[in-house]
Scaffold this motif. Structure first.
Motif, mmCIF file in Angstrom:
data_model
loop_
_atom_site.group_PDB
_atom_site.id
_atom_site.type_symbol
_atom_site.label_atom_id
_atom_site.label_comp_id
_atom_site.label_asym_id
_atom_site.label_seq_id
_atom_site.Cartn_x
_atom_site.Cartn_y
_atom_site.Cartn_z
ATOM 1 N N HIS A 13 47.769 45.209 59.635
ATOM 2 C CA HIS A 13 47.240 45.413 58.292
ATOM 3 C C HIS A 13 45.986 44.875 57.834
ATOM 4 C CE1 HIS A 13 50.668 47.939 56.937
ATOM 5 N NE2 HIS A 13 51.517 47.042 57.507
ATOM 6 N N ARG A 18 43.219 45.311 54.481
ATOM 7 C CA ARG A 18 44.338 45.243 53.378
ATOM 8 C C ARG A 18 44.417 43.956 52.943
ATOM 9 N NH1 ARG A 18 44.634 49.958 55.730
ATOM 10 N NH2 ARG A 18 46.256 51.370 55.010
ATOM 11 N N ASP A 21 48.446 41.317 48.844
ATOM 12 C CA ASP A 21 49.219 41.870 47.991
ATOM 13 C C ASP A 21 49.564 43.195 48.363
ATOM 14 O OD1 ASP A 21 49.488 39.890 46.075
ATOM 15 O OD2 ASP A 21 47.565 40.454 45.117
ATOM 16 N N HIS A 22 48.549 44.048 49.017
ATOM 17 C CA HIS A 22 48.861 45.283 49.413
ATOM 18 C C HIS A 22 49.868 45.458 50.675
ATOM 19 C CE1 HIS A 22 46.908 49.527 49.978
ATOM 20 N NE2 HIS A 22 47.795 49.290 50.984
ATOM 21 N N ARG A 25 53.207 44.954 49.556
ATOM 22 C CA ARG A 25 53.849 46.099 49.026
ATOM 23 C C ARG A 25 54.460 47.050 49.968
ATOM 24 N NH1 ARG A 25 49.630 45.172 45.076
ATOM 25 N NH2 ARG A 25 48.263 46.784 46.037
ATOM 26 N N GLU A 26 53.424 47.089 51.125
ATOM 27 C CA GLU A 26 53.688 48.190 52.262
ATOM 28 C C GLU A 26 54.706 47.603 52.999
ATOM 29 O OE1 GLU A 26 50.355 49.327 54.380
ATOM 30 O OE2 GLU A 26 49.367 50.161 52.890
#
Length: 63
Positions: A13, A18, A21-22, A25-26
């Motif tokens: 990621h 990314r 935080d992103h 979430r993923e």
């Protein structure tokens, strides 16, 4: 020096730009857990930042 599947996933990621935080979430985990996975990966790879960790992991065929 082996990365766990989660550490590899987090670095994958990161390679795509990314944020913690992103990624959290993923992956359904907290940003703090993402950071912890990154810290562990840095230690195992001898890296001090995201860019170096991704480059080393790619060179070693881990991601």
């Amino acid at each position: 020096m082996r990365l766990t599947p989660r550490e590899q996933e987090v670095l994958s990621h990161v390679m795509r730009g990314r944020t913690a935080d992103h990624i959290g979430r993923e992956m359904g985990i907290s940003a703090r857990t993402v950071t912890k996975h990154l810290e562990n990966a840095y230690r195992k790879l001898g890296a001090t930042n995201r860019v170096t960790a991704v480059l080393l992991a790619r060179q070693l065929g881990m991601i």
